[in-house]
Every structure is written in C-alpha cells, then in structure tokens.
Design a protein around this motif. Structure first.
Motif, PDB file in Angstrom:
ATOM      1  N   ASP A 266      -0.280  -1.696 -11.131  1.00  0.00           N
ATOM      2  CA  ASP A 266      -1.520  -2.437 -11.366  1.00  0.00           C
ATOM      3  C   ASP A 266      -1.893  -3.272 -10.144  1.00  0.00           C
ATOM      4  OD1 ASP A 266      -1.579  -1.336 -13.859  1.00  0.00           O
ATOM      5  OD2 ASP A 266      -0.813  -3.116 -14.905  1.00  0.00           O
ATOM      6  N   LEU A 267      -0.885  -3.922  -9.545  1.00  0.00           N
ATOM      7  CA  LEU A 267      -1.168  -4.761  -8.385  1.00  0.00           C
ATOM      8  C   LEU A 267      -1.612  -3.918  -7.195  1.00  0.00           C
ATOM      9  CD1 LEU A 267      -1.180  -7.551  -7.149  1.00  0.00           C
ATOM     10  CD2 LEU A 267       1.251  -7.299  -6.620  1.00  0.00           C
ATOM     11  N   ARG A 268      -0.978  -2.774  -7.009  1.00  0.00           N
ATOM     12  CA  ARG A 268      -1.390  -1.890  -5.904  1.00  0.00           C
ATOM     13  C   ARG A 268      -2.823  -1.416  -6.106  1.00  0.00           C
ATOM     14  NH1 ARG A 268      -1.179   3.684  -4.982  1.00  0.00           N
ATOM     15  NH2 ARG A 268      -1.051   4.227  -2.755  1.00  0.00           N
ATOM     16  N   HIS A 269      -3.154  -1.072  -7.363  1.00  0.00           N
ATOM     17  CA  HIS A 269      -4.526  -0.650  -7.652  1.00  0.00           C
ATOM     18  C   HIS A 269      -5.505  -1.790  -7.404  1.00  0.00           C
ATOM     19  CE1 HIS A 269      -7.841   1.406  -9.620  1.00  0.00           C
ATOM     20  NE2 HIS A 269      -8.027   0.339 -10.389  1.00  0.00           N
ATOM     21  N   ALA A 270      -5.110  -3.016  -7.825  1.00  0.00           N
ATOM     22  CA  ALA A 270      -6.003  -4.159  -7.629  1.00  0.00           C
ATOM     23  C   ALA A 270      -6.179  -4.474  -6.150  1.00  0.00           C
ATOM     24  CB  ALA A 270      -5.441  -5.374  -8.367  1.00  0.00           C
ATOM     25  N   LEU A 271      -5.090  -4.389  -5.368  1.00  0.00           N
ATOM     26  CA  LEU A 271      -5.192  -4.657  -3.936  1.00  0.00           C
ATOM     27  C   LEU A 271      -6.045  -3.606  -3.237  1.00  0.00           C
ATOM     28  CD1 LEU A 271      -1.525  -5.765  -3.136  1.00  0.00           C
ATOM     29  CD2 LEU A 271      -3.552  -7.207  -3.258  1.00  0.00           C
TER      30      LEU A 271
ATOM     31  N   GLU B 262       0.812  -1.218   0.000  1.00  0.00           N
ATOM     32  CA  GLU B 262       0.000   0.000   0.000  1.00  0.00           C
ATOM     33  C   GLU B 262       0.846   1.270   0.000  1.00  0.00           C
ATOM     34  OE1 GLU B 262       1.210  -0.874   4.112  1.00  0.00           O
ATOM     35  OE2 GLU B 262       0.352  -2.063   2.473  1.00  0.00           O
ATOM     36  N   ASP B 263       2.153   1.132   0.255  1.00  0.00           N
ATOM     37  CA  ASP B 263       3.050   2.286   0.306  1.00  0.00           C
ATOM     38  C   ASP B 263       3.528   2.608  -1.108  1.00  0.00           C
ATOM     39  OD1 ASP B 263       4.830   4.280   0.840  1.00  0.00           O
ATOM     40  OD2 ASP B 263       6.039   3.132   2.277  1.00  0.00           O
TER      41      ASP B 263
END
Length: 474
Positions: free
Chosen positions: A249-254, A221-222
């Motif tokens: 992309d992964l941060r947005h998905a998480l 998340e950072d």
C-alpha cells in the motif's frame, strides 16, 4: 544503498547491534542467570538435606559401635578397640540410652568444650536445617556438634554422639562444588537449547522483518524489498503478512504521490503559460467591450467574465501548486476593525445591493497571523457575495466560547449544491458557483495551521453559514 537485497526480498540491517547487546546474547545470558537462580533455590534445601543425611549416617555408625560395646564381656573393651570404634564413627563421644538400662558410653577421654543445643534428628525444621548448613559451610559453627537421634534398629533407643564440625564442613564444600558443577552444566545445556530454539523461532524471523523494513526504507520503489511472508500461522507470520500489505500500500501511495507531483508541476507550467495567453485575450476582450456594435457589446461582458474566471483559476492553481504555506506568525488583532477592512477591500461599503452587517464585538481580540486570517475571511466573504448576485444580506459575527474565538460568516444566498457539499474542501472539486474549490481548501489549511478549524454550519435556500474556530488569547 546501505542495505543489500536478499533472495527473499529482505535486506541485512546496516547497523546491527554488537554481539553483547544483541537480542540473542541477552536471551542466552538471561537463560543462564535464571537457571542458576533456580539451582540456588534448589541447592539450599539440598544442602540442608545433605547435612541431615550426613548426621544420620553418623548415628547409624554410632549405633553399630554401641552394639560392639554391648557384645564385649561386661561391656568393657580395650582402649585400642574403643579408639578404633570412635575413629570409624568419626566422633569424640558416643552414648546409647535405653529406658530400662543405663547409658553405654564410648569416649576418647579428651576434655570437650561446652556444647550448645543438640541437633535432634527426630524433629528438625527445614528452615533451621538450611540456616545450620549455611553456618557450618561458612566456617562460623562451633568446633564440635552434639547430635541426638533414634537408633535405626530400635526407635526407643536413642543415640548421642559428639562430632567435630570440620569434616562436616569439608563434606558440605565437596557437595556444593558438585552441585555447582552440575548446575552450571545444566544451565549451559538448557541455555543452549533455549538459545537455539529462540534463535530459530523468534530472532531469525525478527531479523528478517527488520531487514525488510530497513531495505524498504532505503528503496521503497524496489519491489524486491517487499517481504515474502512465510507459511507460519503464529503472531510473527501475521506480522509478516501485515507488513507485506503495508509495504504494498505504501509503495502504491508513494508511486501515486510521485506521479501526482510530476502532474502538478506540469499543470503549474501549463497554468503559467495559459495565464499569459489569457492576459492577451483579456486585453482583446476589454477592447471588444468598448465597441459600438450592439451585438459585440452584448456578448463582450460574458467573454470578459469567462476570461477573468480562467485567469483566476490559473492564478489559484499556481498558488496551490507552490510549496506549503509558511508557519503562522500570530499577533494580537482587533477583530471588528480587521473584518471591516476585509469588507472594504471587497467593495461592500460601496455596493448598494448587498446589506453588510458587522456584528463582531468591538473589544474582541485574538492572536492570529494577519495575512493568513485576511485570506481566510476574504475568501469566505467573496464566496458569499458571489452567492448573492444583485442583492442579499452578509453578516459577520464572533464570540468567545471555551477559550476559542468563533467567527461566523453568513449570507442569504441560494446555498450549496449537493455535489459542492460532498466535496466542499477538496481542491478542484468543492467549488461553489462554478468555482474551483481551491479557495476553501487553502482557507482550511491556513485555519488548521493556527490550531483551529473551518466548517460548514448550514446551507440551503435561505443561505449559508461558515464557522471559523481559532484559539483565543491565553
């Protein structure tokens, strides 16, 4: 957190390998090893060439000694001069042969042992020279060696001499030590340069990539943990840019997943409270249905149906929002009787409007979780009943194909709409006849948990057919 953020958005790996096991150390050792191996391949021919040069130098000194003998009156010299000439040559015997004259010989008059095959410097082979050099260096050669070669002054004149091998072996050892020292120095310098180059070009960028991966894993998340690509145009630069896109992309998905999870919890709570409220409304609607007022009796069934659908939607939402389904516990099921029980639970035996056909073979069995399979078939058959208000045909068939049990549920309803078909197995989007679509989504999850598949075979004005494929016995 185990990883501390850096200024460039990367993080230091918390478990770096030991120095001896690191990539940099291995590259350094391999570079030294390969350079030394190359030097060995160069050393063997060089040692053979050194031995030949040593013998050629002795031939030249022997030729000069022979000239001194020619210059002497009657070809005779004193014993002292003869010993001095032989000492200068470093041999025990010197002979010069010409085609038009006899041989001139210098000897220290000591008895020599039997000598082997002479070394002919006019026609030597490099592999033989390497073998002879190794044998001499190892100390396994004869005490004396006979050398034959042309005179540097006159190729028609041949010089022969007998040399002790001990000085030659000592000279080879000195030459080998110098070669080894020089090779080691070259190896260290080359390895150092290669190490610094690889450290700058590969190892540091890879450590930066690893640091970013570890840091992002610790705190996705950072946003500071997302790598900042360099301006490199090579493969590592491409890896940095692709890693940044993947991390974003992964941060947005998480983030979206976390929000959806929170939203799901809120929806579940709302559905739970709403279901309790609708239960009270259902009691009131039941009482309204028993009213003597014709207008109320006309409106009450629609109200009761709407309340029932709302309660069912709340119940399905709560079930879907719970933790994932338990793993299947397969048991052998007699499919024909099992489907007959599902039909009885839906009241098909008592419904005179829908004609029920059970075309499943009596001996067909399959391994499946009974509860899961019941929910799947119950959902498909209930949907088929709802698609045929009043009357129609509902048929269940099954067969074994390629090791799978294929079950088909077919109805003669009006078919699915285009919207329902495009979002068929999506929760809250793919329902038929005003449904929520949760039933089909859950049914497909249960079938896939068995290693099978649920699919739509056909749909249209003549009816709809769903197919369930499940692994068979053995």
């Amino acid at each position: 957190m185990d990883a501390s953020p850096l200024h460039d958005g990367s993080a230091v790996p918390p478990d770096r390998p030991a120095s001896a096991a690191s990539l940099s150390s291995r590259l350094l050792l391999l570079t030294i090893l390969f350079v030394m191996l190359a030097e060995i391949l160069i050393y063997l021919p060089s040692m053979a060439r050194f031995r030949i040069s040593y013998l050629e130098a002795r031939i030249e000194l022997a030729d000069q000694a022979a000239l001194a003998l020619l210059a002497a009156p009657n070809g005779m010299v004193s014993a002292e001069l003869e010993n001095e000439l032989l000492r200068n040559v470093g041999g025990k015997l010197v002979a010069m042969r010409r085609q038009e004259s006899n041989a001139l010989i210098l000897s220290d008059r000591q008895e020599l042992p039997m000598l082997g095959k002479p070394v002919d410097l006019s026609k030597w082979m490099w592999w033989e020279a390497i073998v002879d050099a190794v044998v001499t260096l190892s100390g396994n050669a004869d005490r004396y060696i006979r050398v034959v070669g042309p005179s540097p002054r006159d190729p028609q004149t041949r010089i022969e001499l007998v040399l002790p091998t001990a000085p030659l072996a000592e000279a080879l050892r000195d030459f080998s030590w110098r070669i080894f020292s020089l090779s080691l120095l070259i190896s260290l310098v080359t390895a150092g340069l290669v190490y610094l180059s690889l450290q700058w070009l590969l190892v540091r960028p890879m450590q930066r990539l690893i640091g970013s991966i570890v840091g992002f894993r610790s705190a996705p998340e950072d946003a500071r943990q997302i790598i900042r690509p360099s301006a490199r145009r090579d493969e590592l630069g491409l890896a940095e840019r692709e890693l940044r896109v993947m991390q974003q992309d992964l941060r947005h998905a998480l983030t979206q997943r976390a929000r959806l999870a929170q939203l799901g919890i809120a929806v579940s709570k709302i559905s739970h409270d709403l279901r309790n409220m609708l239960a009270s409304a259902q009691l009131v609607s039941d009482r309204l249905a028993a009213s003597d007022d014709p207008t109320v009796r006309q409106v009450a069934p629609r109200l009761v149906s709407a309340v029932d659908r709302a309660i069912a939607l709340c119940a399905q939402t709560l079930r879907y929002g719970k933790a994932e389904e338990r793993a299947p516990e397969p048991e052998i099921i007699a499919l024909r009787d099992f489907i007959e029980d599902v039909a009885a639970g839906l009241g098909l035996a008592d419904d005179g409007g829908i004609c029920w056909h059970n075309a499943v073979p009596e001996d067909l069995k399959l391994p499946a979780d009974a509860e899961h399979l019941y929910r799947v078939l119950n959902n498909l058959m209930r949907n088929a009943i709802q698609a045929m208000p009043g009357n129609g045909d509902l048929r269940a068939a099954a067969a074994v194909s390629n090791g799978e049990v294929v079950i088909e549920i077919a109805d003669t309803g009006s078919g699915l709409s285009e919207t329902a078909k495009s979002h068929l197995f999506e929760p809250f989007r793919g329902g038929r006849n005003g449904g929520s679509g949760l039933g089909l989504a859950i049914a497909r999850e249960l079938v896939r948990a068995h290693g099978g598949e649920l699919e739509l075979v056909r749909t249209g004005p003549l009816g709809t057919t769903f197919r369930v494929r499940l692994p068979g016995i053995g």
